[in-house]
Every structure is written in structure tokens, then in C-alpha cells.
Enzyme design. Structure first.
Site, PDB file in Angstrom:
ATOM      1  N   ARG A 224       0.851  -1.188   0.000  1.00  0.00           N
ATOM      2  CA  ARG A 224       0.000   0.000   0.000  1.00  0.00           C
ATOM      3  C   ARG A 224       0.891   1.244   0.000  1.00  0.00           C
ATOM      4  O   ARG A 224       2.006   1.211   0.537  1.00  0.00           O
ATOM      5  CB  ARG A 224      -0.900   0.030   1.248  1.00  0.00           C
ATOM      6  CG  ARG A 224      -2.075  -0.921   1.192  1.00  0.00           C
ATOM      7  CD  ARG A 224      -3.129  -0.470   0.171  1.00  0.00           C
ATOM      8  NE  ARG A 224      -4.252  -1.404   0.062  1.00  0.00           N
ATOM      9  CZ  ARG A 224      -4.370  -2.365  -0.850  1.00  0.00           C
ATOM     10  NH1 ARG A 224      -3.440  -2.550  -1.767  1.00  0.00           N
ATOM     11  NH2 ARG A 224      -5.434  -3.147  -0.880  1.00  0.00           N
ATOM     12  N   HIS A 272      -1.588   0.732  -9.945  1.00  0.00           N
ATOM     13  CA  HIS A 272      -2.246  -0.245  -9.075  1.00  0.00           C
ATOM     14  C   HIS A 272      -2.862  -1.396  -9.892  1.00  0.00           C
ATOM     15  O   HIS A 272      -4.071  -1.646  -9.833  1.00  0.00           O
ATOM     16  CB  HIS A 272      -3.315   0.456  -8.214  1.00  0.00           C
ATOM     17  CG  HIS A 272      -3.636  -0.326  -6.965  1.00  0.00           C
ATOM     18  ND1 HIS A 272      -3.940   0.253  -5.766  1.00  0.00           N
ATOM     19  CD2 HIS A 272      -3.700  -1.670  -6.723  1.00  0.00           C
ATOM     20  CE1 HIS A 272      -4.193  -0.684  -4.854  1.00  0.00           C
ATOM     21  NE2 HIS A 272      -4.038  -1.868  -5.424  1.00  0.00           N
TER      22      HIS A 272
HETATM   23  P1  NDP Z   1      -1.938 -11.888   4.137  1.00  0.00           P
HETATM   24  O1  NDP Z   1      -2.792 -11.353   5.219  1.00  0.00           O
HETATM   25  O2  NDP Z   1      -2.252 -13.218   3.563  1.00  0.00           O
HETATM   26  O3  NDP Z   1      -0.410 -11.934   4.629  1.00  0.00           O
HETATM   27  C1  NDP Z   1       0.182 -10.909   5.326  1.00  0.00           C
HETATM   28  C2  NDP Z   1       1.617 -11.255   5.660  1.00  0.00           C
HETATM   29  O4  NDP Z   1       2.225 -10.116   6.280  1.00  0.00           O
HETATM   30  C3  NDP Z   1       1.747 -12.417   6.634  1.00  0.00           C
HETATM   31  O5  NDP Z   1       2.842 -13.227   6.287  1.00  0.00           O
HETATM   32  C4  NDP Z   1       2.007 -11.723   7.978  1.00  0.00           C
HETATM   33  O6  NDP Z   1       2.763 -12.483   8.898  1.00  0.00           O
HETATM   34  C5  NDP Z   1       2.806 -10.522   7.510  1.00  0.00           C
HETATM   35  N1  NDP Z   1       2.721  -9.422   8.483  1.00  0.00           N
HETATM   36  C6  NDP Z   1       1.624  -8.717   8.868  1.00  0.00           C
HETATM   37  N2  NDP Z   1       1.935  -7.797   9.788  1.00  0.00           N
HETATM   38  C7  NDP Z   1       3.269  -7.917   9.999  1.00  0.00           C
HETATM   39  C8  NDP Z   1       4.184  -7.244  10.840  1.00  0.00           C
HETATM   40  N3  NDP Z   1       3.811  -6.270  11.678  1.00  0.00           N
HETATM   41  N4  NDP Z   1       5.485  -7.633  10.804  1.00  0.00           N
HETATM   42  C9  NDP Z   1       5.884  -8.632   9.990  1.00  0.00           C
HETATM   43  N5  NDP Z   1       5.059  -9.311   9.146  1.00  0.00           N
HETATM   44  C10 NDP Z   1       3.770  -8.952   9.166  1.00  0.00           C
HETATM   45  O7  NDP Z   1      -1.920 -10.750   3.004  1.00  0.00           O
HETATM   46  P2  NDP Z   1      -1.820 -10.964   1.417  1.00  0.00           P
HETATM   47  O8  NDP Z   1      -0.569 -11.681   1.106  1.00  0.00           O
HETATM   48  O9  NDP Z   1      -3.081 -11.526   0.903  1.00  0.00           O
HETATM   49  O10 NDP Z   1      -1.753  -9.449   0.910  1.00  0.00           O
HETATM   50  C11 NDP Z   1      -0.805  -8.545   1.412  1.00  0.00           C
HETATM   51  C12 NDP Z   1      -1.123  -7.155   0.922  1.00  0.00           C
HETATM   52  O11 NDP Z   1      -0.791  -7.019  -0.459  1.00  0.00           O
HETATM   53  C13 NDP Z   1      -2.601  -6.755   0.964  1.00  0.00           C
HETATM   54  O12 NDP Z   1      -2.989  -6.363   2.265  1.00  0.00           O
HETATM   55  C14 NDP Z   1      -2.667  -5.614  -0.027  1.00  0.00           C
HETATM   56  O13 NDP Z   1      -2.403  -4.411   0.637  1.00  0.00           O
HETATM   57  C15 NDP Z   1      -1.523  -5.935  -1.006  1.00  0.00           C
HETATM   58  N6  NDP Z   1      -2.039  -6.323  -2.324  1.00  0.00           N
HETATM   59  C16 NDP Z   1      -1.782  -5.478  -3.371  1.00  0.00           C
HETATM   60  C17 NDP Z   1      -2.205  -5.787  -4.640  1.00  0.00           C
HETATM   61  C18 NDP Z   1      -1.867  -4.918  -5.797  1.00  0.00           C
HETATM   62  O14 NDP Z   1      -2.432  -5.089  -6.883  1.00  0.00           O
HETATM   63  N7  NDP Z   1      -0.957  -3.978  -5.647  1.00  0.00           N
HETATM   64  C19 NDP Z   1      -2.984  -7.021  -4.902  1.00  0.00           C
HETATM   65  C20 NDP Z   1      -3.168  -7.852  -3.737  1.00  0.00           C
HETATM   66  C21 NDP Z   1      -2.703  -7.495  -2.497  1.00  0.00           C
HETATM   67  P3  NDP Z   1       2.213 -13.882   9.514  1.00  0.00           P
HETATM   68  O15 NDP Z   1       2.196 -14.843   8.340  1.00  0.00           O
HETATM   69  O16 NDP Z   1       3.201 -14.255  10.515  1.00  0.00           O
HETATM   70  O17 NDP Z   1       0.835 -13.585  10.034  1.00  0.00           O
HETATM   71  C1  OXD Z   2      -5.829  -5.806  -3.404  1.00  0.00           C
HETATM   72  C2  OXD Z   2      -5.323  -4.812  -4.351  1.00  0.00           C
HETATM   73  O1  OXD Z   2      -5.745  -5.579  -2.196  1.00  0.00           O
HETATM   74  O2  OXD Z   2      -5.565  -4.952  -5.567  1.00  0.00           O
HETATM   75  O3  OXD Z   2      -6.300  -6.875  -3.860  1.00  0.00           O
HETATM   76  O4  OXD Z   2      -4.653  -3.871  -3.938  1.00  0.00           O
END
Ligand code: NDP
Ligand code: OXD
Length: 309
Positions: A224, A272
Site C-alpha cells: 500500500r 495499481h
Molecule cells: P496476508 O494477510 O495473507 O499476509 C500478510 C503477511 O504479512 C503475513 O505473512 C504476515 O505475517 C505478515 N505481516 C503482517 N503484519 C506484519 C508485521 N507487523 N510484521 C511482519 N510481518 C507482518 O496478506 P496478502 O498476502 O493476501 O496481501 C498482502 C497485501 O498485499 C494486501 O494487504 C494488499 O495491501 C496488497 N495487495 C496489493 C495488490 C496490488 O495489486 N498492488 C494485490 C493484492 C494485495 P504472519 O504470516 O506471521 O501472520
Molecule cells: C488488493 C489490491 O488488495 O488490488 O487486492 O490492492
């Protein structure tokens, strides 16, 4: 009972058609033209206007139209009792992995430089950066990060991952928690941000973090915009901590025309698009979660409000 689609400036025609194809009995409404607010039991939101969800007294569940849910967790009009879920599909994960791999390849092969050279008719070769000198560090090893890591391991990259809890992923060196962040960064040249936006992760991409990467580093921000302290990115270029960045997400989207990032030669910008959920796949999951919400079952990919993702 109706399912409501809510977003600012979005054409929902294909999603509505896909939802009705999946379940012709579904009653789908599109915000803001909602006649009977009491009939709305499930909402699907993306970039929705503040406070709007507070207007539906019988909501039983809300889904994001993407993987991120920060826009929903920030909405104080949404009662804490209403479950929130994310939309995760196989093609979202595959697109993200493809985007990250391509960006890394383009960086290593100086592809952006060749585009610029072509405009001026310049024939000049640059040595590509070998894979062995390009260790990748992925922040966030969740639904997106894990898929990216797996593809990069298959492509024989050195891959480090950082998350809250330790992982056991073949070919990936796992670092966890704040205590291991510096070690993770010191082994990383190409940094990929795939963290969710939470109170703990907001502003995490700052000068102090860039300073710890193998120099000069390269940033890929697909998480983000609010993860990044924008002026620190510029300082990091000036101080040679970073030599480039590919940004898909921004504090303000669309990125304003007068934003200085447009003119920075080190920054690659995409609007995006790293991963976009196709309507048909989205409809399958949304209908499933709608049915689950209607029958009081747990939702798929339900968000843990305490953790914030
Ligand atoms: P998930 O919720 O599946 O995974 C999040 C990961 O981040 C987990 O491994 C978690 O650790 C880790 N995490 C969270 N907080 C912390 C912290 N404070 N310190 C260290 N590690 C942390 O999310 P997704 O993989 O599904 O998506 C991630 C993000 O990607 C979304 O929230 C979105 O903002 C972005 N996104 C962007 C897109 C785009 O088109 N640009 C498309 C899709 C997503 P743990 O495994 O230990 O819980
Ligand atoms: C998502 C994104 O969160 O596209 O899926 O950013």
C-alpha cells in the site's frame, strides 16, 4: 436479501453479470441506488465512501473486492460484530508473482534504460546484474508473498522472507518479527513489500530501513502507498541506498499529475495493477461467502480484526 456492491467510480457491470451467472436468484444492488436499505445483508466494497456502511442495519458480512482490507477496518461506521473477509483467488496470486518476477528481471537487465535509449537512438550495452548478486527479500509471506517466494525460488533466486511468525518454506530463509528485521534487510538487495497496511506496518518503508539493505538496493512496493514515507524514498536515492523503485501503490491514487515521482528517472510507476481479480473468479468466492454469511457460518479468508489483516 440482497448483496450490495459499493465503490467510488467503478463500473460493476461485469461483476454483477458474473454474480448472476453464478447464482441467478441473487438480488444484486449497486450503491448508491439502493431502494430498501433493510434488505441489504452482504456488502462488497472497494475504495468505498466513508461511513456508508453504517446505513445498512441488517448487514451480516462484508467482503473486500481485493486482498487488502485496510479500507474496511478504517471504517468506523462498520460495527465490530460484522465479519470482514478478503477476496483471494488463484489468478490474483499468479498475477502478483508474475508482476514481481518481471519487475526484477527488468531491473536486472536494465530494460527501462533501453526504452529510454531507444527514444534517442542510442546503442549502448549494459551488463546485467547476475541473479547471484540479486538476493530478494519479501516482506509479508501471506497469500501473495508466499506465491511470489515460490516462483522466485523456482527461478533460482536467493529468497529471504520476513513475517510476524517464522515460516518453513523450501528455499526461503525465514526471518520473523522486529528483532530479525535488520538481519533480513542486510541479506536483501531487492526488497518486495507485500505487507498488509496496519498500525504496525504504516510508514515501515523509511530511510532507516533502506539504509540497511545491500547497497544499492531496489524497492518494489506492491503493498500500500501508506507503507512508504515518500520523501525518504527520494533521500534514499540521493544517498545511494537505493538505485531504483517500482511502485504500484501510492498514498493518493490516482497519483496526482503534479507529483514529483512522475519525473524521477529512478521510479517506475504502474497504476495499481499488479494483481486484479477477474470478475468470474471474484463472483465464485463472493457467492460462497454471501451464502456462508446468510447461514451464520465462518467466512472464507475472514479477517482477524485484532491483527488487522
Ligand atoms: P496476508 O494477510 O495473507 O499476509 C500478510 C503477511 O504479512 C503475513 O505473512 C504476515 O505475517 C505478515 N505481516 C503482517 N503484519 C506484519 C508485521 N507487523 N510484521 C511482519 N510481518 C507482518 O496478506 P496478502 O498476502 O493476501 O496481501 C498482502 C497485501 O498485499 C494486501 O494487504 C494488499 O495491501 C496488497 N495487495 C496489493 C495488490 C496490488 O495489486 N498492488 C494485490 C493484492 C494485495 P504472519 O504470516 O506471521 O501472520
Ligand atoms: C488488493 C489490491 O488488495 O488490488 O487486492 O490492492
Amino acid at each position: 436479501m440482497s448483496l450490495l456492491l459499493v465503490a467510488k467510480n467503478r463500473d460493476f457491470t461485469s461483476l454483477k453479470n458474473a454474480l448472476l451467472e453464478k447464482d441467478p436468484n441473487l438480488d444484486v444492488e449497486i450503491w448508491p441506488r439502493v431502494e430498501n436499505k433493510e434488505r441489504i445483508h452482504f456488502a462488497v466494497c472497494w475504495n468505498h465512501p466513508d461511513e456508508v456502511l453504517g446505513n445498512y442495519p441488517n448487514l451480516r458480512g462484508v467482503s473486500s473486492l481485493g486482498a487488502g482490507v485496510n479500507h474496511l477496518l478504517d471504517d468506523e461506521s462498520l460495527s465490530p460484530d460484522i465479519p470482514i473477509c478478503r477476496l483471494i483467488t488463484g489468478s490474483l496470486q499468479d498475477q502478483m508473482a508474475e508482476y514481481v518476477l518481471n519487475t526484477i528481471t527488468n531491473y536486472r537487465l536494465h530494460i527501462a534504460e533501453y526504452f529510454k535509449q531507444k527514444e534517442k537512438g542510442i546503442w549502448k550495452q549494459h551488463s546485467s546484474i547476475p541473479k547471484k548478486n540479486s538476493p530478494v527479500g519479501i516482506m509479508g509471506l501471506g497469500e501473495m508473498g508466499l506465491n511470489v517466494a515460490t516462483l522466485l525460488v523456482q527461478q533460482e533466486y536467493t529468497v529471504n522472507g520476513w513475517s510476524r511468525s517464522k515460516k518453513d518454506i523450501e528455499g526461503v530463509t525465514s526471518y520473523a518479527g522486529k528483532n530479525e528485521l535488520s538481519d533480513f534487510l542486510s541479506e536483501t538487495k531487492i526488497l518486495v513489500n507485500l505487507l498488509p497496511l496496519t498500525d504496525e506496518t504504516e510508514g515501515i518503508l523509511d530511510l532507516d530501513l533502506f539504509k540497511k539493505l545491500k547497497k544499492p538496493g531496489y524497492l518494489i512496493n506492491v503493498g500500500r502507498g501508506d507503507h512508504l514515507i515518500e520523501e525518504d524514498l527520494i533521500y534514499a536515492f540521493d544517498m545511494d541506498y537505493l538505485e531504483g523503485a517500482c511502485l504500484d501503490v501510492f498514498e493518493e491514487e490516482p497519483l496526482p499529475q503534479n507529483h514529483s515521482f512522475w519525473n524521477r528517472k529512478q521510479i517506475m510507476i504502474t497504476p495499481h495493477i499488479a494483481a486484479i481479480t477477474p470478475a468470474k473468479e471474484a463472483a465464485e468466492m463472493l457467492v460462497e461467502n454471501y451464502k456462508r454469511a446468510m447461514s451464520g457460518m465462518d467466512l472464507m479468508y475472514e479477517v482477524d480484526r485484532e491483527k488487522g489483516y
